[in-house]
Design an enzyme around this catalytic site. Structure first.
Site, PDB file in Angstrom:
ATOM      1  N   ALA A  72      15.871 -39.394   4.304  1.00 38.93           N
ATOM      2  CA  ALA A  72      16.734 -40.012   3.301  1.00 38.93           C
ATOM      3  C   ALA A  72      16.215 -41.418   3.015  1.00 38.93           C
ATOM      4  O   ALA A  72      15.464 -41.995   3.803  1.00 38.93           O
ATOM      5  CB  ALA A  72      18.172 -40.062   3.804  1.00 38.93           C
ATOM      6  N   GLY A 117      16.562 -35.946   6.547  1.00 43.98           N
ATOM      7  CA  GLY A 117      16.986 -35.116   5.427  1.00 43.98           C
ATOM      8  C   GLY A 117      15.930 -34.143   4.962  1.00 43.98           C
ATOM      9  O   GLY A 117      16.242 -33.076   4.424  1.00 43.98           O
ATOM     10  N   GLU A 140      17.551 -39.621  13.317  1.00 40.90           N
ATOM     11  CA  GLU A 140      18.657 -40.459  12.854  1.00 40.90           C
ATOM     12  C   GLU A 140      19.231 -41.373  13.928  1.00 40.90           C
ATOM     13  O   GLU A 140      19.649 -42.504  13.644  1.00 40.90           O
ATOM     14  CB  GLU A 140      19.774 -39.578  12.267  1.00 40.90           C
TER      15      GLU A 140
END
Length: 267
Positions: A72, A117, A140
């Site tokens: 992301a 992502g 993450e």
């Protein structure tokens, strides 16, 4: 559907009856921001809803050699409020569900980085091909985050709960050979060109079968993954019996008896 429609962050090409979606932000390593996700949602919704558009398969890949989708867009996320993040997570999950539920088979062709992502988008496809330089991961937690586009749910289903926990808790990356051993990837290739050519060959071989039956098999397998074996068998039995009313079933069985190639209509 207007297949000539232009997008800012995507490229969509139709090769015969097979679609190729390319994430096209190479200077940002094809990172996912709101614009990319919104365009993916729009394109996939159009593809899924257009009954007259006879697409038989779909490939998802990234522009260039360095990245499929590097993750992301952290710069966009850094100042988000919880409400903003909820909206982003919802949008990302909507896109993955569209890949998962579109009737045609979808192959993720991963070149380079598929992190965060990007790994989540790949996992929402039916299966993953990868180049030997591919790198997967859900990093993450290194940013004080958790996966938000389905990673906590789909990764465990693909590689097992304990492997998924180890990857997500550590945030470590895995190269293509380890991803292949884990079952995250089904095939690896020396070059992106070889991977894309084989993916198209695979889609064409699938398209020689009944498109209707392939779509039903995809639906039953996706829905059955969260059921008990008894519930899954009931689901399979209902769909198995229902398919006997389809034109493709009657054509396929008749062609077999008559020793000729079937002429499937996809219904």
């Amino acid at each position: 559907m207007n297949t000539n429609k232009s997008y800012t962050t995507l490229k969509f090409e139709l090769q015969e009856k097979f679609g190729v979606i390319t994430i096209n932000r190479p200077t940002k390593l094809n990172a996912l921001n709101t614009e990319v996700l919104s365009e993916l949602k729009e394109l996939l919704t159009d593809l899924k809803s257009d009954d007259k558009f006879e697409m038989l398969g779909l490939i998802l890949t990234g522009e260039g050699e360095k990245a499929f989708i590097a993750g992301a867009d952290i710069a966009e996320m850094a100042d988000m409020t919880p409400s903003d993040a909820y909206t982003l997570g919802q949008l990302g999950q909507q896109v993955t569900v569209l890949f998962e539920t579109i009737q045609v088979p979808v192959i993720a062709c991963v070149n380079g980085f598929a992190l965060g992502g990007g790994c989540e988008m790949a996992m929402s496809c039916d299966f993953i091909y990868a180049t030997e330089n591919a790198v997967f991961g859900q990093p993450e937690v290194k940013l004080g985050l958790i996966p938000g586009f389905g990673g906590t749910q789909r990764l465990a289903k693909l590689v097992g709960r304990n492997n998924a926990k180890e990857l997500i808790f550590s945030g470590r990356n895995v190269k293509a050979d380890e991803a292949l051993r884990m079952g995250l990837v089904v095939r690896t290739f020396a070059t992106k060109d070889a991977m894309m050519a084989e993916a198209m060959k695979t889609l064409k071989s699938i398209a020689a079968n009944s498109p209707f039956a392939v779509g039903i098999a995809k639906k039953v397998m996706n829905e059955g993954i969260d059921l008990t074996i008894a519930e899954g068998l009931q689901l399979e039995k209902r769909q198995f019996s229902g398919i006997f009313s389809s034109e493709d079933m009657h054509e396929g069985t008749k062609a077999f008896v008559e020793k000729r190639a079937p002429n499937f209509k996809g219904k």
